[in-house]
Write a protein that holds these residues in place. Structure first.
Motif, short mmCIF file in Angstrom:
data_model
loop_
_atom_site.label_atom_id
_atom_site.label_comp_id
_atom_site.label_asym_id
_atom_site.label_seq_id
_atom_site.Cartn_x
_atom_site.Cartn_y
_atom_site.Cartn_z
N GLU A 1 50.75 31.40 32.35
CA GLU A 1 52.23 31.21 32.23
C GLU A 1 52.68 32.12 32.35
N MET A 2 52.84 33.95 32.56
CA MET A 2 54.31 34.07 32.71
C MET A 2 54.71 33.42 34.50
N TRP A 3 53.26 32.99 34.93
CA TRP A 3 54.33 33.08 36.46
C TRP A 3 54.84 31.54 36.52
N ARG A 4 54.50 30.82 35.62
CA ARG A 4 55.05 29.80 35.51
C ARG A 4 56.45 30.23 35.16
N ALA A 5 56.90 30.76 34.46
CA ALA A 5 57.69 31.57 33.48
C ALA A 5 58.43 32.13 34.31
N TYR A 6 57.86 32.81 35.40
CA TYR A 6 58.58 33.56 36.98
C TYR A 6 59.00 32.13 38.07
N GLU A 7 59.56 31.17 38.12
CA GLU A 7 59.66 30.08 38.40
C GLU A 7 60.26 30.47 40.44
N ALA A 8 59.34 30.12 41.59
CA ALA A 8 59.31 30.16 42.95
C ALA A 8 60.66 29.64 42.43
N VAL A 9 62.13 30.31 44.24
CA VAL A 9 63.15 29.67 44.48
C VAL A 9 62.96 28.30 44.46
N ASP A 10 62.02 27.66 45.51
CA ASP A 10 61.92 26.44 45.62
C ASP A 10 61.36 25.24 44.59
N GLY A 11 60.65 26.11 43.61
CA GLY A 11 60.39 25.87 41.93
C GLY A 11 58.86 25.17 42.11
N ALA A 12 58.13 25.73 43.01
CA ALA A 12 57.42 25.13 42.73
C ALA A 12 56.04 26.30 42.42
N CYS A 13 54.69 26.74 41.37
CA CYS A 13 54.49 27.37 41.24
C CYS A 13 52.63 27.50 41.76
N PRO A 14 52.76 28.23 42.63
CA PRO A 14 50.94 29.01 43.03
C PRO A 14 50.14 28.29 42.47
N ASP A 15 50.55 27.26 42.01
CA ASP A 15 49.27 26.46 40.85
C ASP A 15 47.32 27.17 41.49
N GLU A 16 47.17 26.81 42.75
CA GLU A 16 46.02 26.85 43.61
C GLU A 16 45.29 28.44 42.84
N LYS A 17 46.07 29.48 42.97
CA LYS A 17 45.67 30.93 42.80
C LYS A 17 45.88 31.13 41.52
N LEU A 18 46.54 30.71 40.43
CA LEU A 18 46.87 30.93 39.40
C LEU A 18 46.13 30.78 38.27
N GLY A 19 45.84 32.26 37.39
CA GLY A 19 44.37 32.00 36.35
C GLY A 19 45.11 33.30 35.42
N ASN A 20 44.03 33.21 34.62
CA ASN A 20 44.42 33.80 33.41
C ASN A 20 43.12 35.20 33.40
N TYR A 21 43.42 36.26 33.87
CA TYR A 21 42.38 37.27 34.67
C TYR A 21 42.51 38.74 34.37
N LEU A 22 41.93 39.48 34.09
CA LEU A 22 42.38 40.81 34.58
C LEU A 22 41.47 41.78 35.77
N VAL A 23 42.34 42.36 36.47
CA VAL A 23 41.01 42.51 37.48
C VAL A 23 40.87 44.53 38.15
N LYS A 24 39.56 45.14 38.72
CA LYS A 24 40.06 45.71 38.56
C LYS A 24 39.35 46.40 40.01
N HIS A 25 40.41 47.42 40.51
CA HIS A 25 40.13 47.26 42.03
C HIS A 25 39.93 48.26 42.12
N ASP A 26 39.11 48.50 42.89
CA ASP A 26 38.15 49.92 43.39
C ASP A 26 38.62 50.23 45.21
N MET A 27 39.74 51.33 44.87
CA MET A 27 40.03 51.27 46.46
C MET A 27 39.69 51.68 47.51
N LEU A 28 38.79 52.60 46.87
CA LEU A 28 37.31 52.91 47.92
C LEU A 28 36.60 52.29 49.04
N ARG A 29 36.50 51.45 48.26
CA ARG A 29 35.30 50.25 48.85
C ARG A 29 35.91 48.54 49.01
#
Length: 353
Positions: free
Chosen positions: A241-269
């Motif tokens: 929902e936040m990315w939809r509020a931050y609309e891209a210049v061309d008006g297209a949202c990257p819906d194929e990558k949008l979701g509602n999730y948290l990410v844990k990154h392991d920088m070492l691996r």
């Protein structure tokens, strides 16, 4: 908001002193660190736990410089270090290592005409203002500058010294970024924010950019005890929902990558885990809280607000950081309008732009 020596401080960049809040988040008073801070602080500070120092980069529209501020272990502000800059840039965030203060000079600069017209955010993208990274030695000295390709530097994940390099990991938007908004009212860019890295090579006098994760994400956090030191784990949020509020210049949202999730990154691996929430939910910044007696960097809990539009309510969801994609340990309902927040956990980022 940040906790600082028993106080809760609410901050805003580009002008006012921070405000002290009480335990119910009611306003107490402006706080000037025992009458030692005479001007603005910043939206984002960095607390070095080992040194017991609170750092900030403060800016103001009429200054020809920005100020590096240090609140020492006594809770008093040292005399500010002034760093000359042109065009009055908006420096929303910065980074800190054990040796350096990393200043990010972005091409978003003050627009006097917009201010006179009553613009809420009188800052514009300025193609004539070069994008730079500055290294100011914490031990004292002059700032060393490195020019880089323009992006919008949104929020710091962390930074650290590594041999003859300085590593800065951050969330960045592609250029140009319109802080005052366009389209449907949200700030716009040529794409969504990603997790990136700059490696500043001090011997070669150059900066190497690296894309760490190309998924849409924001509000990066680590175990705060490692601010300015090398970390392994990081946590970010992706809210459709936040990315939809931050609309891209061309008006297209990257819906194929949008979701509602948290990410844990392991920088070492170079691995990632996801904790996903239902469609229509909106997840917020993940805050890491170490378990009492923890020995491992990720031994603790991740807290995040998750809004449920069907219920018209928000839950404070608590995850085990070491069982990140498992069931939540707890969820406490917080109806819209409640007067409490995760300040006790150390939330320090209050807004995107």
């Amino acid at each position: 908001m940040i906790p600082y020596k028993g106080r809760i401080l609410a901050m805003q960049e580009g002008g006012p002193l921070p405000y002290e809040l009480d335990g119910e988040l009611g306003t107490v008073r402006p706080y000037d660190f025992r009458s030692t801070l005479k001007g603005p602080l910043a939206a984002h500070t960095k607390y070095d736990q080992a040194a017991d120092e609170l750092h900030a980069i403060a800016y103001y529209p009429t200054w020809d410089h920005v100020r590096h501020l240090v609140i020492d272990r006594t809770g008093r502000a040292r005399p500010a270090t002034r760093i000359p800059v042109t065009d009055a840039p908006m420096m929303h965030d910065f980074a800190l290592t054990e040796k350096y203060v990393v200043i990010v000079d972005v091409p978003i600069t003050f627009d006097g005409a917009a201010a006179e017209a009553g613009a809420i955010v009188p800052y514009v993208w300025n193609d004539r203002h070069p994008m730079r990274l500055g290294l100011l030695p914490r031990a004292g000295g002059t700032t060393r500058w490195f020019e880089i390709d323009p992006v919008y530097y949104s929020h710091t994940l962390n930074a650290y010294d590594h041999g003859d390099t300085v590593v800065l990991e951050y969330i960045g938007f592609p250029a140009p970024f319109h802080a005052a908004g366009r389209g449907r009212g949200g700030p716009s860019a040529t794409g969504y924010p990603t997790l990136d890295r700059w490696t500043i090579d001090l011997r070669a006098d150059r900066v190497r950019p690296t894309r760490l994760d190309d998924r849409p994400q924001e509000f990066p956090r680590i175990n705060e005890s490692l601010v300015s030191r090398r970390h392994r784990y990081a946590y970010t949020a992706s809210a459709a929902e936040m990315w939809r509020a931050y609309e891209a210049v061309d008006g297209a949202c990257p819906d194929e990558k949008l979701g509602n999730y948290l990410v844990k990154h392991d920088m070492l691996r170079n691995r990632r885990q996801f904790h996903r929430f239902p469609g229509g939910a909106a997840v917020s910044e993940p805050v890491f809280v170490p378990r009492r007696g923890a020995r491992d960097e990720d031994d603790g809990y991740v807290l995040s607000y998750v809004n449920d539009p069907d219920r018209g309510a928000t839950d404070l969801v608590i995850l085990s950081a070491q069982d990140f994609d498992g069931h939540p340990l707890a969820a406490s309902s917080c109806p819209v309008g409640c007067r409490w927040a995760s300040t006790a956990a150390g939330s320090r980022k209050s807004q995107l732009a």
